[in-house]
Write a protein that holds these residues in place. Structure first.
Motif, PDB file in Angstrom:
ATOM      1  N   PRO A  93      13.697   7.937  -2.731  1.00  0.00           N
ATOM      2  CA  PRO A  93      13.853   7.224  -3.901  1.00  0.00           C
ATOM      3  C   PRO A  93      12.691   6.457  -4.312  1.00  0.00           C
ATOM      4  O   PRO A  93      11.918   6.008  -3.417  1.00  0.00           O
ATOM      5  CB  PRO A  93      15.255   6.359  -3.674  1.00  0.00           C
ATOM      6  CG  PRO A  93      15.028   6.217  -2.185  1.00  0.00           C
ATOM      7  CD  PRO A  93      14.566   7.304  -1.630  1.00  0.00           C
ATOM      8  N   PRO A  94      12.785   5.798  -5.493  1.00  0.00           N
ATOM      9  CA  PRO A  94      11.629   4.797  -5.910  1.00  0.00           C
ATOM     10  C   PRO A  94      11.332   3.884  -5.039  1.00  0.00           C
ATOM     11  O   PRO A  94       9.881   3.458  -4.649  1.00  0.00           O
ATOM     12  CB  PRO A  94      12.028   4.177  -7.274  1.00  0.00           C
ATOM     13  CG  PRO A  94      12.893   5.045  -7.874  1.00  0.00           C
ATOM     14  CD  PRO A  94      13.715   5.563  -6.408  1.00  0.00           C
ATOM     15  N   VAL A  95      11.933   3.014  -4.337  1.00  0.00           N
ATOM     16  CA  VAL A  95      11.721   1.994  -3.190  1.00  0.00           C
ATOM     17  C   VAL A  95      10.891   2.829  -2.045  1.00  0.00           C
ATOM     18  O   VAL A  95       9.744   2.337  -1.572  1.00  0.00           O
ATOM     19  CB  VAL A  95      12.992   1.316  -2.543  1.00  0.00           C
ATOM     20  CG1 VAL A  95      13.758   2.336  -1.836  1.00  0.00           C
ATOM     21  CG2 VAL A  95      12.294   0.359  -1.807  1.00  0.00           C
ATOM     22  N   VAL A  96      11.249   4.006  -1.605  1.00  0.00           N
ATOM     23  CA  VAL A  96      10.367   4.674  -0.573  1.00  0.00           C
ATOM     24  C   VAL A  96       9.203   5.254  -1.267  1.00  0.00           C
ATOM     25  O   VAL A  96       7.891   5.160  -0.762  1.00  0.00           O
ATOM     26  CB  VAL A  96      11.283   5.919  -0.069  1.00  0.00           C
ATOM     27  CG1 VAL A  96      10.365   6.649   0.997  1.00  0.00           C
ATOM     28  CG2 VAL A  96      12.295   5.122   0.768  1.00  0.00           C
ATOM     29  N   ALA A  97       9.322   5.957  -2.258  1.00  0.00           N
ATOM     30  CA  ALA A  97       8.021   6.808  -2.992  1.00  0.00           C
ATOM     31  C   ALA A  97       7.006   5.624  -3.417  1.00  0.00           C
ATOM     32  O   ALA A  97       5.706   5.744  -3.083  1.00  0.00           O
ATOM     33  CB  ALA A  97       8.405   7.376  -4.273  1.00  0.00           C
TER      34      ALA A  97
END
Length: 459
Positions: A136-140
């Motif tokens: 998700p955006p927090v990981v990516a």
């Protein structure tokens, strides 16, 4: 997030530019990444004591296969290639493993392991791509940020002249060349118009090299002695050998490569505003595997997406995959024309360093842009980013920290990108998925109207 587009309009990724523009932009990509291509063969040759003729042949094969790999990734064919502006290059993740294999099994053992690792990557790609839901955006965003941060030390070392500790590292002349190149790129970007601003990096490299030559800081002596035509034939160094331990070791390397390539595909998706789904990732990883297997046949090494070129795409705004395909053709020509390759390799490292500071910084900026979509008021997301970045910077700040650990552990931990990616994925699962019935804060953007989520920080 993609912006609204005319359904009949051609996406910038699929845009075909005028030939002269594509050649200039493609050359810019090649000049920005060539040092990364030659570095792996040089490090390997030093460790294994290979003679100069062998090194020249492996470098030529590397250029040629980087071009082939780039064409597979950008143009693609059914089942292979993400069809995104991704430049493929030889990966540093494989160096330590290949040195160990080479000392025990020789070059045939290395190339056999590379072929097997590539084939296994093709087979594993569709399964690995299913992990995309764990990005998700927090990981990516965290991983994209770490790609840029991890590359920064490379640009800094280039700016200083190469390797810290060498007699001329950090000389004022080196720092001056790096600064001059950086200033030229910035001035052309700020005051140039249209095409001129888009080739700011190319012109910075060219002008910086001309100045270096005038000051006697660029060595073109190898150009005259280089042959006009040369090619390393398949299996030039003997029939590849396949042994269990080298093959398993290379498979471990390719797992690391798959993590990094997935992160680069997500990064280029953000930069080009094109959604990257599991199918794109699977095709991109298959392209890595196929190129790596072919690389073993043509006496080259494992391939992955080059993050510095992601930065160039963002910096220039030129998103066409066909521009990168032209870069692939130029790389293939460098593999056939040693004299042309010698010209490119004469670009001084400080000049590359000046341009690299801009390019690698823009990759980190793309990560910050992705993280701006994340609800950072939630302490869970804040901790995910903080811990992942902290672990990710260890290899570049204290490179000897893990040297007493088993080699298999070092393979993962010595890559800041891989360390950050694994940490972000695991922490996101623990904090935002396991036992959590609330919406994932990692997929929510912070805004004034945002309703509080569990774990939000309020003043």
């Amino acid at each position: 997030m993609t912006t609204a587009r005319n359904p009949n309009a051609v996406h910038p990724v699929d845009e075909v530019l005028p030939p002269q523009n594509m050649i200039a932009f493609g050359l810019q990509h090649v000049l920005s990444m060539y040092a990364g291509i030659v570095a792996v063969p040089l490090v390997l040759a030093t460790a294994l004591g290979l003679d100069s003729e062998t090194v020249v042949r492996i470098i030529g094969a590397s250029f040629f296969m980087c071009g082939v790999a780039t064409l597979i990734q950008t143009i693609g064919f059914p089942g292979f290639g993400a069809r995104l502006p991704i430049v493929q290059g030889t990966t540093f993740a494989s160096v330590a493993t290949m040195i160990a294999i080479g000392k025990a099994y020789g070059l045939p053992g290395i190339f056999g392991a590379v072929i097997a690792g590539g084939v296994l990557t093709v087979l594993l790609a569709p399964y690995f791509s299913r992990l995309l839901r764990f990005f998700p955006p927090v990981v990516a965003g965290t991983v994209i940020l770490m790609i840029g941060v991890s590359l920064m030390p490379v640009a800094i070392k280039w700016a200083g002249g190469g390797v810290p500790g060498t007699p001329n590292f950090g000389d004022p002349a080196n720092l001056g060349l790096a600064t001059l190149t950086l200033v030229i790129v910035l001035l052309l970007t700020r005051f140039g118009r249209g095409f001129l601003s888009r080739v700011a990096v190319l012109l910075g490299l060219v002008i910086g090299t001309i100045v270096a030559a005038a000051l006697g800081l660029a060595d073109f002596s190898k150009v005259a002695s280089a042959q006009w035509f040369g090619f390393t034939a398949p299996f030039h160094f003997g029939t590849p050998t396949f042994s269990l331990v080298p093959v398993l070791s290379m498979l471990l390397v390719m797992l690391v490569v798959m993590v990094e390539t997935t992160a680069d595909l997500l990064a280029i998706g953000e930069v080009t505003e094109k959604d990257v789904d599991a199918g794109d990732v699977a095709r991109g990883l298959r392209a890595d595997g196929l190129s790596t297997a072919l690389g073993g046949v043509f006496c080259a090494f494992p391939f992955t997406a080059f993050a510095q070129n992601v930065g160039l795409v963002r910096f220039t705004g030129i998103k066409s995959r066909f521009v990168v395909a032209v870069a692939g053709v130029i790389l293939m020509l460098l593999g056939f024309l040693p004299k042309l390759s010698a010209v490119v390799s004469a670009i001084p490292l400080p000049v590359l360093g000046g341009a690299g500071l801009v390019l690698f910084g823009t990759v980190a900026a793309a990560g910050v842009q992705t993280l701006s979509k994340v609800n950072m008021n939630d302490t869970r997301n804040l901790i995910i980013v903080a811990v992942s970045v902290a672990l990710g910077v260890i290899p570049s700040t204290v490179p000897t920290l893990y040297e007493k650990l088993p080699e298999q552990a070092q393979l993962f931990l010595d890559s800041g990108i891989t360390s950050a990616a694994l940490a972000a994925i695991i922490l996101n699962i623990l904090f935002n998925i396991v036992g959590n019935n609330t919406p994932h804060p990692s997929s929510l953007a912070t805004s004034a109207s945002h309703a509080p989520e569990p774990g939000d920080v309020h003043s």
